[in-house]
Motif scaffolding. Structure first.
Motif, short mmCIF file in Angstrom:
data_model
loop_
_atom_site.label_atom_id
_atom_site.label_comp_id
_atom_site.label_asym_id
_atom_site.label_seq_id
_atom_site.Cartn_x
_atom_site.Cartn_y
_atom_site.Cartn_z
N MET A 1 74.82 11.12 52.92
CA MET A 1 73.60 11.01 51.64
C MET A 1 72.65 9.38 52.48
SD MET A 1 73.66 11.84 48.05
CE MET A 1 72.27 11.45 46.46
N THR A 2 71.40 10.20 52.22
CA THR A 2 69.73 9.01 52.34
C THR A 2 69.83 8.19 51.02
OG1 THR A 2 68.60 10.33 52.40
CG2 THR A 2 68.91 9.66 54.07
N ALA A 3 68.99 7.07 50.90
CA ALA A 3 69.49 6.35 49.71
C ALA A 3 67.41 6.70 49.22
CB ALA A 3 68.68 4.85 50.08
N PRO A 4 67.24 6.46 47.84
CA PRO A 4 66.10 7.46 47.20
C PRO A 4 64.95 6.61 48.08
CG PRO A 4 67.98 6.48 45.94
CD PRO A 4 68.38 6.39 46.78
N LEU A 5 63.81 7.11 48.36
CA LEU A 5 62.50 6.62 48.33
C LEU A 5 61.95 5.91 48.38
CD1 LEU A 5 61.02 5.24 51.32
CD2 LEU A 5 60.42 7.37 51.48
N ASP A 6 61.27 4.95 47.87
CA ASP A 6 60.05 4.64 46.88
C ASP A 6 58.67 4.55 48.00
OD1 ASP A 6 57.58 3.77 45.34
OD2 ASP A 6 58.36 2.22 44.70
N PRO A 7 57.67 6.20 47.88
CA PRO A 7 56.88 6.03 48.75
C PRO A 7 56.01 4.86 48.78
CG PRO A 7 57.32 8.21 47.82
CD PRO A 7 58.16 7.31 46.97
N ILE A 8 55.38 4.55 47.25
CA ILE A 8 54.71 3.49 46.84
C ILE A 8 55.15 2.07 48.22
CG2 ILE A 8 53.22 1.69 45.95
CD1 ILE A 8 53.28 4.11 44.10
N ALA A 9 56.33 1.81 48.13
CA ALA A 9 57.24 0.75 49.02
C ALA A 9 57.27 1.05 50.10
CB ALA A 9 58.38 0.32 48.30
N GLU A 10 57.38 1.90 50.77
CA GLU A 10 57.40 2.82 52.07
C GLU A 10 56.43 2.78 52.88
OE1 GLU A 10 58.31 3.52 55.63
OE2 GLU A 10 59.78 2.80 54.06
N ALA A 11 54.85 2.89 51.59
CA ALA A 11 54.16 2.92 52.54
C ALA A 11 53.07 1.22 52.65
CB ALA A 11 52.08 3.37 51.40
N ARG A 12 53.72 0.16 51.85
CA ARG A 12 53.59 -0.95 51.73
C ARG A 12 54.10 -1.46 52.67
NH1 ARG A 12 56.63 -5.19 49.90
NH2 ARG A 12 55.57 -7.79 49.31
N ARG A 13 55.66 -0.99 53.57
CA ARG A 13 56.28 -1.66 54.37
C ARG A 13 54.71 -1.41 55.66
NH1 ARG A 13 59.33 -0.42 58.12
NH2 ARG A 13 59.51 1.87 57.63
N GLN A 14 54.47 -0.36 55.90
CA GLN A 14 53.75 -0.10 57.17
C GLN A 14 52.81 -0.87 56.88
OE1 GLN A 14 54.77 1.75 59.45
NE2 GLN A 14 56.53 2.68 58.41
N TRP A 15 51.92 -0.82 56.10
CA TRP A 15 50.60 -1.97 55.64
C TRP A 15 50.57 -3.36 55.66
CZ3 TRP A 15 48.24 2.41 55.39
CH2 TRP A 15 46.83 2.18 54.59
N LEU A 16 52.20 -3.40 55.18
CA LEU A 16 52.50 -5.35 55.59
C LEU A 16 52.82 -5.58 57.54
CD1 LEU A 16 55.33 -5.75 53.44
CD2 LEU A 16 53.33 -7.20 53.35
N ARG A 17 52.96 -4.08 58.01
CA ARG A 17 52.90 -4.37 59.44
C ARG A 17 52.24 -4.54 59.79
NH1 ARG A 17 56.72 0.17 61.39
NH2 ARG A 17 56.45 -0.41 63.52
N ARG A 18 50.98 -3.49 59.23
CA ARG A 18 49.55 -3.08 60.67
C ARG A 18 48.50 -4.35 60.08
NH1 ARG A 18 52.84 0.94 60.66
NH2 ARG A 18 52.74 2.76 62.08
N TRP A 19 48.15 -4.00 59.03
CA TRP A 19 47.31 -4.85 58.27
C TRP A 19 47.98 -5.78 56.64
CZ3 TRP A 19 47.02 0.58 58.07
CH2 TRP A 19 46.08 1.10 59.17
N PRO A 20 48.36 -6.61 57.29
CA PRO A 20 49.58 -7.54 56.50
C PRO A 20 48.38 -8.03 54.92
CG PRO A 20 49.56 -9.07 57.92
CD PRO A 20 48.60 -7.40 58.19
N ALA A 23 48.54 -4.99 52.61
CA ALA A 23 48.76 -4.17 51.64
C ALA A 23 49.13 -4.36 50.27
CB ALA A 23 50.42 -5.15 52.79
N GLU A 24 49.22 -5.96 49.94
CA GLU A 24 49.48 -5.61 48.03
C GLU A 24 47.92 -4.69 47.73
OE1 GLU A 24 52.13 -6.78 47.53
OE2 GLU A 24 52.01 -7.53 49.37
N HIS A 25 46.84 -4.84 48.39
CA HIS A 25 45.61 -3.92 47.19
C HIS A 25 45.17 -2.40 47.37
CE1 HIS A 25 43.56 -8.30 47.18
NE2 HIS A 25 43.10 -7.40 45.86
N MET A 26 46.30 -2.22 48.80
CA MET A 26 46.51 -0.99 48.45
C MET A 26 47.98 0.09 47.67
SD MET A 26 49.48 1.64 50.50
CE MET A 26 49.87 0.47 50.55
N ALA A 27 48.99 -1.47 47.74
CA ALA A 27 50.23 -0.93 47.35
C ALA A 27 49.76 -0.81 45.37
CB ALA A 27 50.95 -1.94 47.52
N ALA A 28 48.83 -2.00 45.55
CA ALA A 28 48.15 -1.41 43.50
C ALA A 28 47.58 -0.26 43.88
CB ALA A 28 47.80 -2.71 43.68
N ILE A 29 46.51 -0.24 43.95
CA ILE A 29 45.86 1.12 43.85
C ILE A 29 46.18 2.11 44.24
CG2 ILE A 29 44.85 1.28 46.34
CD1 ILE A 29 42.83 2.18 43.43
#
Length: 176
Positions: A1-20, A23-29
């Motif tokens: 069974m996979t762990a539950p995923l917070d889609p916004i946290a995952e998007a933030r993680r991806q943004w931190l890798r590409r456009w750190p 990332a926080e403004h993207m996660a906030a909006i």
């Protein structure tokens, strides 16, 4: 069974890798937009028995709170911060439901006013009691957190031109 995923946290993680730096403004909006969907859904479910949407509820309550129970459509659009077409459509729906009526302005017969009916006053009070009962969908926040949230969002609204710097902050502590 996979762990539950917070889609916004995952998007933030991806943004931190590409456009750190963004990332926080993207996660906030993204969070604000998702919360808007959640709140609108909860509020509109509560208003459904009254045949109201949140937009029509706001218009109805604006008339309920007005001194004379009537306002020009243009002024309503300004106060509700919506396009004139939107307020016209909202008043059309409220009128069809018997909650408001259009009346000529006694001071300028070229201008039309929206006037709340007795039934409209009753529905405004009942719907408000229901929304107060669910804390307008924000029951997960303490009153203090709601004040902080309003203050944070007020800064964005001011920057967008909703009001100028001369407008007093109603949430600010009195000078003392």
């Amino acid at each position: 069974m996979t762990a539950p995923l917070d889609p916004i946290a995952e998007a933030r993680r991806q943004w931190l890798r590409r456009w750190p730096e963004h990332a926080e403004h993207m996660a906030a909006i993204t969070s604000v937009m998702r919360v808007q969907q959640i709140l609108l859904g909860e509020v509109e479910r509560a208003l459904k028995p009254y045949g109201l949407t949140f937009a029509s509820y706001e218009a109805l309550v604006l008339l309920h709170f007005s001194r004379a129970g009537r306002l020009p459509l243009g002024k309503m659009g300004e106060r509700l911060m919506v396009h004139p077409t939107s307020i016209t459509n909202t008043i059309d729906r409220l009128q069809a439901a018997g909650l408001v009526r259009r009346v000529p302005d006694p001071a300028d017969r070229r201008r039309v006013l929206a006037e709340i009916s007795e039934r409209g006053h009753k529905v405004a009070v009942e719907a408000t009691e229901v929304l107060n009962g669910i804390s307008f969908g924000l029951g997960a926040l303490s009153e203090q957190d709601a004040v902080r949230l309003s203050g944070l969002l007020r800064g964005i609204r001011r920057a967008a031109g909703d009001f100028g710097p001369e407008v007093a902050d109603p949430w600010a502590s009195p000078a003392g």
